[in-house]
Design a protein around this motif. Structure first.
Motif, mmCIF file in Angstrom:
data_model
loop_
_atom_site.group_PDB
_atom_site.id
_atom_site.type_symbol
_atom_site.label_atom_id
_atom_site.label_comp_id
_atom_site.label_asym_id
_atom_site.label_seq_id
_atom_site.Cartn_x
_atom_site.Cartn_y
_atom_site.Cartn_z
ATOM 1 N N ASN A 1 52.986 52.318 47.716
ATOM 2 C CA ASN A 1 53.582 51.404 48.692
ATOM 3 C C ASN A 1 53.468 52.053 50.059
ATOM 4 O O ASN A 1 52.833 53.101 50.193
ATOM 5 C CB ASN A 1 55.039 51.044 48.338
ATOM 6 C CG ASN A 1 55.953 52.255 48.280
ATOM 7 O OD1 ASN A 1 55.824 53.196 49.071
ATOM 8 N ND2 ASN A 1 56.878 52.256 47.337
ATOM 9 N N GLU A 2 54.076 51.465 51.069
ATOM 10 C CA GLU A 2 53.927 51.985 52.428
ATOM 11 C C GLU A 2 54.492 53.394 52.597
ATOM 12 O O GLU A 2 54.146 54.089 53.539
ATOM 13 C CB GLU A 2 54.556 51.034 53.456
ATOM 14 C CG GLU A 2 56.051 50.831 53.334
ATOM 15 C CD GLU A 2 56.457 49.824 52.253
ATOM 16 O OE1 GLU A 2 57.672 49.735 51.977
ATOM 17 O OE2 GLU A 2 55.599 49.144 51.677
ATOM 18 N N GLU A 3 55.326 53.846 51.670
ATOM 19 C CA GLU A 3 55.960 55.163 51.795
ATOM 20 C C GLU A 3 55.526 56.177 50.748
ATOM 21 O O GLU A 3 55.844 57.347 50.877
ATOM 22 C CB GLU A 3 57.478 55.017 51.672
ATOM 23 C CG GLU A 3 58.110 54.194 52.764
ATOM 24 C CD GLU A 3 59.614 54.090 52.579
ATOM 25 O OE1 GLU A 3 60.110 54.294 51.459
ATOM 26 O OE2 GLU A 3 60.285 53.794 53.573
ATOM 27 N N THR A 4 54.827 55.758 49.688
ATOM 28 C CA THR A 4 54.584 56.647 48.554
ATOM 29 C C THR A 4 53.133 56.596 48.101
ATOM 30 O O THR A 4 52.558 55.518 47.989
ATOM 31 C CB THR A 4 55.490 56.250 47.367
ATOM 32 O OG1 THR A 4 56.842 56.162 47.826
ATOM 33 C CG2 THR A 4 55.409 57.271 46.251
ATOM 34 N N ILE A 5 52.576 57.794 47.835
ATOM 35 C CA ILE A 5 51.218 57.889 47.309
ATOM 36 C C ILE A 5 51.200 58.792 46.078
ATOM 37 O O ILE A 5 52.129 59.570 45.852
ATOM 38 C CB ILE A 5 50.221 58.429 48.355
ATOM 39 C CG1 ILE A 5 50.593 59.836 48.822
ATOM 40 C CG2 ILE A 5 50.094 57.474 49.531
ATOM 41 C CD1 ILE A 5 49.582 60.486 49.749
ATOM 42 N N LEU A 6 50.125 58.653 45.288
ATOM 43 C CA LEU A 6 49.832 59.572 44.199
ATOM 44 C C LEU A 6 48.605 60.365 44.617
ATOM 45 O O LEU A 6 47.562 59.778 44.929
ATOM 46 C CB LEU A 6 49.522 58.819 42.906
ATOM 47 C CG LEU A 6 50.589 57.897 42.351
ATOM 48 C CD1 LEU A 6 50.060 57.153 41.127
ATOM 49 C CD2 LEU A 6 51.837 58.685 41.997
ATOM 50 N N ASP A 7 48.725 61.694 44.660
ATOM 51 C CA ASP A 7 47.575 62.547 44.938
ATOM 52 C C ASP A 7 46.881 62.836 43.619
ATOM 53 O O ASP A 7 47.539 63.116 42.605
ATOM 54 C CB ASP A 7 48.018 63.862 45.578
ATOM 55 C CG ASP A 7 48.575 63.683 46.975
ATOM 56 O OD1 ASP A 7 48.229 62.688 47.638
ATOM 57 O OD2 ASP A 7 49.351 64.554 47.408
ATOM 58 N N LEU A 8 45.552 62.778 43.609
ATOM 59 C CA LEU A 8 44.759 62.957 42.394
ATOM 60 C C LEU A 8 44.023 64.293 42.496
ATOM 61 O O LEU A 8 42.889 64.364 42.970
ATOM 62 C CB LEU A 8 43.791 61.780 42.247
ATOM 63 C CG LEU A 8 44.463 60.409 42.298
ATOM 64 C CD1 LEU A 8 43.430 59.293 42.335
ATOM 65 C CD2 LEU A 8 45.429 60.228 41.135
ATOM 66 N N ALA A 9 44.682 65.349 42.063
ATOM 67 C CA ALA A 9 44.174 66.710 42.252
ATOM 68 C C ALA A 9 43.269 67.137 41.098
ATOM 69 O O ALA A 9 43.661 67.059 39.938
ATOM 70 C CB ALA A 9 45.342 67.682 42.384
ATOM 71 N N PRO A 10 42.061 67.631 41.413
ATOM 72 C CA PRO A 10 41.191 68.145 40.365
ATOM 73 C C PRO A 10 41.767 69.446 39.809
ATOM 74 O O PRO A 10 42.428 70.200 40.520
ATOM 75 C CB PRO A 10 39.871 68.383 41.084
ATOM 76 C CG PRO A 10 40.244 68.596 42.514
ATOM 77 C CD PRO A 10 41.478 67.761 42.742
ATOM 78 N N HIS A 11 41.517 69.708 38.534
ATOM 79 C CA HIS A 11 42.054 70.914 37.894
ATOM 80 C C HIS A 11 41.675 72.183 38.650
ATOM 81 O O HIS A 11 42.478 73.120 38.727
ATOM 82 C CB HIS A 11 41.585 71.009 36.440
ATOM 83 C CG HIS A 11 42.141 69.934 35.578
ATOM 84 N ND1 HIS A 11 43.424 69.950 35.104
ATOM 85 C CD2 HIS A 11 41.581 68.789 35.106
ATOM 86 C CE1 HIS A 11 43.642 68.870 34.377
ATOM 87 N NE2 HIS A 11 42.545 68.144 34.364
ATOM 88 N N ASP A 12 40.470 72.224 39.243
ATOM 89 C CA ASP A 12 40.055 73.444 39.939
ATOM 90 C C ASP A 12 40.786 73.652 41.268
ATOM 91 O O ASP A 12 40.633 74.680 41.916
ATOM 92 C CB ASP A 12 38.540 73.492 40.120
ATOM 93 C CG ASP A 12 37.979 72.369 40.967
ATOM 94 O OD1 ASP A 12 38.751 71.558 41.535
ATOM 95 O OD2 ASP A 12 36.741 72.289 41.059
ATOM 96 N N PHE A 13 41.610 72.704 41.656
ATOM 97 C CA PHE A 13 42.436 72.853 42.855
ATOM 98 C C PHE A 13 43.648 73.755 42.583
ATOM 99 O O PHE A 13 44.339 74.185 43.502
ATOM 100 C CB PHE A 13 42.898 71.472 43.340
ATOM 101 C CG PHE A 13 43.572 71.467 44.679
ATOM 102 C CD1 PHE A 13 42.872 71.778 45.834
ATOM 103 C CD2 PHE A 13 44.912 71.141 44.789
ATOM 104 C CE1 PHE A 13 43.497 71.774 47.075
ATOM 105 C CE2 PHE A 13 45.552 71.127 46.018
ATOM 106 C CZ PHE A 13 44.837 71.446 47.161
ATOM 107 N N ALA A 14 43.886 74.079 41.327
ATOM 108 C CA ALA A 14 45.065 74.864 40.936
ATOM 109 C C ALA A 14 45.149 76.188 41.688
ATOM 110 O O ALA A 14 46.241 76.648 42.021
ATOM 111 C CB ALA A 14 45.071 75.106 39.433
ATOM 112 N N GLY A 15 44.021 76.806 41.975
ATOM 113 C CA GLY A 15 44.033 78.075 42.693
ATOM 114 C C GLY A 15 44.633 77.989 44.078
ATOM 115 O O GLY A 15 45.066 78.999 44.633
ATOM 116 N N HIS A 16 44.687 76.793 44.629
ATOM 117 C CA HIS A 16 45.281 76.589 45.959
ATOM 118 C C HIS A 16 46.788 76.359 45.894
ATOM 119 O O HIS A 16 47.446 76.278 46.930
ATOM 120 C CB HIS A 16 44.620 75.394 46.649
ATOM 121 C CG HIS A 16 43.160 75.555 46.847
ATOM 122 N ND1 HIS A 16 42.621 76.334 47.840
ATOM 123 C CD2 HIS A 16 42.112 75.055 46.143
ATOM 124 C CE1 HIS A 16 41.314 76.306 47.755
ATOM 125 N NE2 HIS A 16 40.980 75.538 46.723
#
Length: 141
Positions: free
Chosen positions: A50-65
């Motif tokens: 909605n206008e206030e909420t998003i879902l971020d779709l993080a790849p597994h290899d982003f875990a190191g960050h």
């Protein structure tokens, strides 16, 4: 803004572009930054709830960050129990139909499930292609 709001939830996904496609086509959410992710310009895409909420779709290899607190990087691949989407009755019905059209397995319709606004009239559950569990519900009749 006068109260606390949910800004975003980060979901671990195997293929962020495919996940964004699922959420756009089967769930009906607006994809964000997919082209930028595919071009290597951003670390992950998102979808707008909605206008206030998003879902971020993080790849597994982003875990190191994920170093904001000790152990954060170890969360890759560990989905939350479930995320609940509250919709108006017509959008609830449209979502259920769209998911069925895409061959997404759905739970039976439940009734009187407690949530942030009290007892929901109806609810059901489904999984995304990465195994994240979602509940859809509506409070109005």
């Amino acid at each position: 803004m006068t109260s606390t709001r949910l800004d975003h939830v980060v979901l671990w996904v195997a293929d962020p572009v495919a996940a964004a496609g699922f959420y756009a086509e089967a769930v009906g959410l607006e994809p964000l930054r997919v082209a930028e992710f595919a071009a290597g310009k951003v670390s992950f895409p998102s979808v707008r709830v909605n206008e206030e909420t998003i879902l971020d779709l993080a790849p597994h290899d982003f875990a190191g960050h994920m170093r904001m607190v000790p152990g954060s990087a170890d969360s890759a691949g560990h989905p939350v129990n479930h995320v609940c989407l509250a919709l108006p009755a017509d959008a609830f019905d449209a979502l259920r139909a769209r998911l069925a059209e895409h061959g997404v397995p759905l739970s039976d319709i439940g009734h009187d499930s407690f949530g942030a606004r009290g007892e929901a009239v109806r609810n059901f559950y489904f999984r995304d292609p990465d195994g994240n569990v979602f509940e859809a519900r509506h409070y109005d009749t």
